[in-house]
Design an enzyme around this catalytic site. Structure first.
Site, PDB file in Angstrom:
ATOM      1  N   ARG A 192      -6.934  -1.619  -9.706  1.00  0.00           N
ATOM      2  CA  ARG A 192      -7.331  -3.028  -9.876  1.00  0.00           C
ATOM      3  C   ARG A 192      -8.683  -3.220 -10.542  1.00  0.00           C
ATOM      4  O   ARG A 192      -8.866  -4.149 -11.320  1.00  0.00           O
ATOM      5  CB  ARG A 192      -7.374  -3.741  -8.517  1.00  0.00           C
ATOM      6  CG  ARG A 192      -6.032  -4.175  -8.010  1.00  0.00           C
ATOM      7  CD  ARG A 192      -6.182  -4.995  -6.742  1.00  0.00           C
ATOM      8  NE  ARG A 192      -4.908  -5.045  -6.040  1.00  0.00           N
ATOM      9  CZ  ARG A 192      -4.773  -4.926  -4.727  1.00  0.00           C
ATOM     10  NH1 ARG A 192      -5.838  -4.776  -3.957  1.00  0.00           N
ATOM     11  NH2 ARG A 192      -3.581  -4.983  -4.180  1.00  0.00           N
ATOM     12  N   VAL A 222       7.095  -5.314   0.951  1.00  0.00           N
ATOM     13  CA  VAL A 222       6.928  -5.873  -0.403  1.00  0.00           C
ATOM     14  C   VAL A 222       8.121  -5.468  -1.264  1.00  0.00           C
ATOM     15  O   VAL A 222       8.718  -6.292  -1.969  1.00  0.00           O
ATOM     16  CB  VAL A 222       5.601  -5.395  -1.033  1.00  0.00           C
ATOM     17  CG1 VAL A 222       5.500  -5.880  -2.477  1.00  0.00           C
ATOM     18  CG2 VAL A 222       4.397  -5.894  -0.226  1.00  0.00           C
ATOM     19  N   GLU A 273     -10.963  -4.873   3.456  1.00  0.00           N
ATOM     20  CA  GLU A 273     -10.458  -6.170   2.996  1.00  0.00           C
ATOM     21  C   GLU A 273     -11.576  -7.070   2.447  1.00  0.00           C
ATOM     22  O   GLU A 273     -11.415  -7.730   1.425  1.00  0.00           O
ATOM     23  CB  GLU A 273      -9.745  -6.860   4.167  1.00  0.00           C
ATOM     24  CG  GLU A 273      -8.759  -7.919   3.762  1.00  0.00           C
ATOM     25  CD  GLU A 273      -7.417  -7.356   3.285  1.00  0.00           C
ATOM     26  OE1 GLU A 273      -7.297  -6.153   3.046  1.00  0.00           O
ATOM     27  OE2 GLU A 273      -6.490  -8.172   3.148  1.00  0.00           O
ATOM     28  N   ARG A 318      -7.332 -10.175  11.549  1.00  0.00           N
ATOM     29  CA  ARG A 318      -5.876 -10.003  11.742  1.00  0.00           C
ATOM     30  C   ARG A 318      -5.441 -10.787  12.964  1.00  0.00           C
ATOM     31  O   ARG A 318      -6.034 -10.634  14.051  1.00  0.00           O
ATOM     32  CB  ARG A 318      -5.557  -8.517  11.928  1.00  0.00           C
ATOM     33  CG  ARG A 318      -4.076  -8.224  12.005  1.00  0.00           C
ATOM     34  CD  ARG A 318      -3.370  -8.268  10.660  1.00  0.00           C
ATOM     35  NE  ARG A 318      -3.735  -7.143   9.816  1.00  0.00           N
ATOM     36  CZ  ARG A 318      -3.521  -7.108   8.502  1.00  0.00           C
ATOM     37  NH1 ARG A 318      -2.944  -8.125   7.885  1.00  0.00           N
ATOM     38  NH2 ARG A 318      -3.878  -6.063   7.808  1.00  0.00           N
ATOM     39  N   LYS A 372     -12.862  -6.062  -0.995  1.00  0.00           N
ATOM     40  CA  LYS A 372     -11.816  -6.344  -2.002  1.00  0.00           C
ATOM     41  C   LYS A 372     -11.816  -7.821  -2.351  1.00  0.00           C
ATOM     42  O   LYS A 372     -11.727  -8.202  -3.514  1.00  0.00           O
ATOM     43  CB  LYS A 372     -10.429  -5.992  -1.432  1.00  0.00           C
ATOM     44  CG  LYS A 372     -10.037  -4.547  -1.534  1.00  0.00           C
ATOM     45  CD  LYS A 372      -8.556  -4.436  -1.139  1.00  0.00           C
ATOM     46  CE  LYS A 372      -8.249  -3.101  -0.526  1.00  0.00           C
ATOM     47  NZ  LYS A 372      -6.978  -3.056   0.163  1.00  0.00           N
ATOM     48  N   SER A 383       2.356  -8.701   8.730  1.00  0.00           N
ATOM     49  CA  SER A 383       3.124  -8.089   7.632  1.00  0.00           C
ATOM     50  C   SER A 383       2.216  -7.638   6.491  1.00  0.00           C
ATOM     51  O   SER A 383       2.628  -6.843   5.644  1.00  0.00           O
ATOM     52  CB  SER A 383       4.181  -9.065   7.105  1.00  0.00           C
ATOM     53  OG  SER A 383       3.558 -10.241   6.614  1.00  0.00           O
ATOM     54  N   GLY A 384       0.989  -8.130   6.479  1.00  0.00           N
ATOM     55  CA  GLY A 384       0.027  -7.687   5.465  1.00  0.00           C
ATOM     56  C   GLY A 384      -0.283  -6.207   5.576  1.00  0.00           C
ATOM     57  O   GLY A 384      -0.769  -5.589   4.630  1.00  0.00           O
ATOM     58  N   CYS A 395      -3.485  -9.488  -1.198  1.00  0.00           N
ATOM     59  CA  CYS A 395      -2.751 -10.711  -0.823  1.00  0.00           C
ATOM     60  C   CYS A 395      -3.671 -11.862  -0.387  1.00  0.00           C
ATOM     61  O   CYS A 395      -3.365 -13.031  -0.639  1.00  0.00           O
ATOM     62  CB  CYS A 395      -1.728 -10.408   0.264  1.00  0.00           C
ATOM     63  SG  CYS A 395      -2.301  -9.287   1.545  1.00  0.00           S
ATOM     64  N   GLY A 453       9.988  -0.949   1.639  1.00  0.00           N
ATOM     65  CA  GLY A 453       8.901  -1.591   2.375  1.00  0.00           C
ATOM     66  C   GLY A 453       9.009  -3.109   2.385  1.00  0.00           C
ATOM     67  O   GLY A 453       9.934  -3.696   1.796  1.00  0.00           O
ATOM     68  N   HIS A 464      -0.980 -15.796   5.126  1.00  0.00           N
ATOM     69  CA  HIS A 464      -2.421 -15.656   5.378  1.00  0.00           C
ATOM     70  C   HIS A 464      -3.066 -17.044   5.263  1.00  0.00           C
ATOM     71  O   HIS A 464      -2.976 -17.708   4.217  1.00  0.00           O
ATOM     72  CB  HIS A 464      -3.052 -14.711   4.351  1.00  0.00           C
ATOM     73  CG  HIS A 464      -2.607 -13.279   4.479  1.00  0.00           C
ATOM     74  ND1 HIS A 464      -1.885 -12.796   5.544  1.00  0.00           N
ATOM     75  CD2 HIS A 464      -2.809 -12.203   3.662  1.00  0.00           C
ATOM     76  CE1 HIS A 464      -1.654 -11.503   5.382  1.00  0.00           C
ATOM     77  NE2 HIS A 464      -2.198 -11.123   4.250  1.00  0.00           N
TER      78      HIS A 464
HETATM   79  N1  LIG Z   1       2.183  -6.283   2.801  1.00  0.00           N
HETATM   80  C1  LIG Z   1       1.488  -7.122   2.046  1.00  0.00           C
HETATM   81  O1  LIG Z   1       1.274  -8.304   2.423  1.00  0.00           O
HETATM   82  C2  LIG Z   1       0.912  -6.668   0.738  1.00  0.00           C
HETATM   83  C3  LIG Z   1       0.391  -7.646  -0.126  1.00  0.00           C
HETATM   84  C4  LIG Z   1      -0.173  -7.250  -1.331  1.00  0.00           C
HETATM   85  C5  LIG Z   1      -0.167  -5.918  -1.694  1.00  0.00           C
HETATM   86  N2  LIG Z   1       0.342  -4.987  -0.848  1.00  0.00           N
HETATM   87  C6  LIG Z   1       0.344  -3.589  -1.300  1.00  0.00           C
HETATM   88  O2  LIG Z   1       1.695  -3.285  -1.687  1.00  0.00           O
HETATM   89  C7  LIG Z   1       1.983  -1.914  -1.411  1.00  0.00           C
HETATM   90  C8  LIG Z   1       3.206  -1.853  -0.493  1.00  0.00           C
HETATM   91  O3  LIG Z   1       2.878  -2.512   0.730  1.00  0.00           O
HETATM   92  P1  LIG Z   1       3.951  -2.753   1.885  1.00  0.00           P
HETATM   93  O4  LIG Z   1       3.265  -3.697   2.809  1.00  0.00           O
HETATM   94  O5  LIG Z   1       5.282  -3.087   1.327  1.00  0.00           O
HETATM   95  O6  LIG Z   1       4.006  -1.294   2.581  1.00  0.00           O
HETATM   96  P2  LIG Z   1       5.199  -0.622   3.416  1.00  0.00           P
HETATM   97  O7  LIG Z   1       6.021  -1.654   4.089  1.00  0.00           O
HETATM   98  O8  LIG Z   1       4.516   0.416   4.233  1.00  0.00           O
HETATM   99  O9  LIG Z   1       6.079   0.111   2.282  1.00  0.00           O
HETATM  100  C9  LIG Z   1       5.605   1.244   1.589  1.00  0.00           C
HETATM  101  C10 LIG Z   1       6.668   1.745   0.622  1.00  0.00           C
HETATM  102  O10 LIG Z   1       6.165   2.917  -0.039  1.00  0.00           O
HETATM  103  C11 LIG Z   1       7.056   4.019   0.175  1.00  0.00           C
HETATM  104  N3  LIG Z   1       6.299   5.263   0.314  1.00  0.00           N
HETATM  105  C12 LIG Z   1       5.416   5.600   1.277  1.00  0.00           C
HETATM  106  N4  LIG Z   1       4.927   6.841   1.057  1.00  0.00           N
HETATM  107  C13 LIG Z   1       5.544   7.297  -0.066  1.00  0.00           C
HETATM  108  C14 LIG Z   1       5.468   8.516  -0.806  1.00  0.00           C
HETATM  109  N5  LIG Z   1       4.661   9.518  -0.433  1.00  0.00           N
HETATM  110  N6  LIG Z   1       6.227   8.647  -1.916  1.00  0.00           N
HETATM  111  C15 LIG Z   1       7.025   7.635  -2.305  1.00  0.00           C
HETATM  112  N7  LIG Z   1       7.144   6.453  -1.652  1.00  0.00           N
HETATM  113  C16 LIG Z   1       6.402   6.298  -0.550  1.00  0.00           C
HETATM  114  C17 LIG Z   1       7.787   3.675   1.467  1.00  0.00           C
HETATM  115  O11 LIG Z   1       9.007   4.399   1.481  1.00  0.00           O
HETATM  116  P3  LIG Z   1       9.653   4.941   2.871  1.00  0.00           P
HETATM  117  O12 LIG Z   1      10.197   3.740   3.579  1.00  0.00           O
HETATM  118  O13 LIG Z   1      10.719   5.866   2.404  1.00  0.00           O
HETATM  119  O14 LIG Z   1       8.544   5.617   3.628  1.00  0.00           O
HETATM  120  C18 LIG Z   1       7.970   2.174   1.309  1.00  0.00           C
HETATM  121  O15 LIG Z   1       9.051   1.914   0.434  1.00  0.00           O
HETATM  122  C19 LIG Z   1       0.696  -1.313  -0.819  1.00  0.00           C
HETATM  123  O16 LIG Z   1      -0.066  -0.720  -1.846  1.00  0.00           O
HETATM  124  C20 LIG Z   1      -0.021  -2.549  -0.252  1.00  0.00           C
HETATM  125  O17 LIG Z   1      -1.413  -2.369  -0.167  1.00  0.00           O
HETATM  126  C21 LIG Z   1       0.907  -5.329   0.349  1.00  0.00           C
END
Ligand SMILES: NC(=O)c1ccc[n+]([C@@H]2O[C@H](COP(=O)([O-])OP(=O)(O)OC[C@H]3O[C@@H](n4cnc5c(N)ncnc54)[C@H](OP(=O)(O)O)[C@@H]3O)[C@@H](O)[C@H]2O)c1
Length: 350
Positions: free
Chosen positions: A112, A15, A199, A232, A202, A176-177, A147, A13, A239
């Site tokens: 959290r 992150v 959001e 958004r 939180k 990207s969030g 974030c 993903g 952000h």
């Molecule tokens: N994006 C941000 O700015 C941000 C900031 C702070 C916190 N977060 C938090 O960080 C986490 C990741 O966010 P992200 O934005 O990186 O999301 P993302 O791009 O959607 O990535 C999600 C990841 O989780 C994996 N995944 C999904 N379903 C799964 C399952 N059932 N079993 C195992 N792995 C699974 C995906 O693998 P596959 O590719 O194989 O599906 C991918 O590696 C979330 O909890 C989000 O709320 C995000």
């Protein structure tokens, strides 16, 4: 000294891939396992679609995805896991891993608000890390804030001594969030969406927990009123938050500016590999910060994206207004978690 063996959960993903980048040649941690969804098992990391500039780090390209199975992580002698899993997946996996002695540094929201789980931003609340000793598992869970909350609370650091009473904020959050693939293009292209599910609550509850005091082994949340609109917009990373704070005191603009410009990290954080040399950057230019130009600030190279930026400062009587920008994928996610783990390493908690 031998490096600590770590895993990245959710390594494909937006992150997760930032974790990979930050773990290349890390002085304390060695990447020894990666996991994502079941369809990845047995494939190598280089098969994942690139989500970061420079692509999948060469050093890790041939690592093979393991199933998300805590037994496998234990067999591989994993000591810490960086979690970039969706919250519903994290809920089971993180607790199970902590039961097996693994220390989790998580971006997911699942734990959290648990009373014995810190939402750690070391510059603000490094003392909260000690609360993990109260978790009833051999391992533990440390979380990052959402974030947007991270960017807001970091910007409050120099303001805290003036006494905060109430704040009203509006965030302009990058796509990207929402992760990858995120929002449908037709929803966001040429558009602004004035609602991001969950959001605003939180932002309110996490901000007061992070800035709370640690008394008699418990985190007592700050008693501020926080009002937020989270919006958004179609920027890619970063952000931006417009912040309006009512204070207990009436500092001059120059006093507030000097507090921002002269802010330095506490000694507990200074010198950690992912800590920026200058945590808060400030500009008098009327049109900064901007995500396009200011989202990768922070030195040394390992800390790029870890500094936050404040501009548009206005002070009238007991009201401060400013605009702040932070990198949601680095300071607000992967970089924040790596910094938390570095603090735990320094404190002998790994
Ligand atoms: N994006 C941000 O700015 C941000 C900031 C702070 C916190 N977060 C938090 O960080 C986490 C990741 O966010 P992200 O934005 O990186 O999301 P993302 O791009 O959607 O990535 C999600 C990841 O989780 C994996 N995944 C999904 N379903 C799964 C399952 N059932 N079993 C195992 N792995 C699974 C995906 O693998 P596959 O590719 O194989 O599906 C991918 O590696 C979330 O909890 C989000 O709320 C995000």
């Amino acid at each position: 000294m031998e490096k600590v063996r770590c895993a990245v959960l959710g390594a494909t993903g937006v992150v997760g891939q930032n974790f990979l980048r930050l773990l290349v040649d890390h002085p304390y941690f060695e990447l020894a396992a990666i996991c994502a969804s079941d369809m990845r098992i047995g494939q190598s990391l280089k098969s994942a679609k690139e989500q970061i500039d420079g692509g999948i780090p060469k050093a890790f390209a041939d690592i093979i995805f393991d199933p998300i199975d805590v037994g496998v992580l234990v067999d591989k002698k994993i000591k810490i896991a960086f979690s970039a899993l969706p919250a519903d997946v994290a809920k089971n996996v993180e607790k199970e891993a902590a039961k097996q002695g693994i220390k989790i540094f998580s971006n997911a929201g699942a734990y959290r608000m648990d009373k014995d789980v810190p939402i750690l931003i070391p510059e603000i609340n490094h003392a909260h890390l000690d609360i993990v000793k109260q978790q009833d598992t051999p391992g533990y869970i440390v979380t990052n804030a959402n974030c947007t909350t991270t960017g807001l609370t970091m910007a409050l650091l120099p303001i805290l001594p003036f006494g905060i009473r109430k704040m009203v904020v509006a965030s302009y959050q990058a796509i990207s969030g929402a992760g990858y693939p995120g929002l449908p293009a037709l929803d966001i292209f040429g558009n602004v969406i004035p609602y991001i599910q969950n959001e605003e609550p939180k932002l309110r509850r996490e901000t007061t927990k992070i800035c709370g005091t640690f008394q008699n082994g418990a985190i007592v949340p700050a008693d501020w009123e926080v009002y937020a609109h989270c919006i958004r917009v179609q920027t890619v990373i970063g952000h931006l938050i417009s912040v309006h704070i009512e204070l207990d005191s009436q500092p001059t603009r120059e006093e507030v500016k000097q507090a921002i410009v002269n802010y330095t990290s506490p000694p507990e954080v200074a010198g950690l590999p992912t800590a920026p040399e200058q945590t808060i950057l400030f500009s008098e230019e009327p049109d900064r910060p901007q995500p396009r130009y200011d989202v990768l600030l922070g030195a040394p190279e390992r800390a790029r994206g870890m500094a936050i930026f404040i501009g548009r400062l206005e002070v009238e009587r007991n009201i401060i207004r400013f605009v702040t920008l932070s990198n949601n994928l680095v300071r607000g996610a992967a970089g924040g978690s790596v910094l938390n783990a570095e603090l735990a390493y320094r404190k002998g908690l790994l």
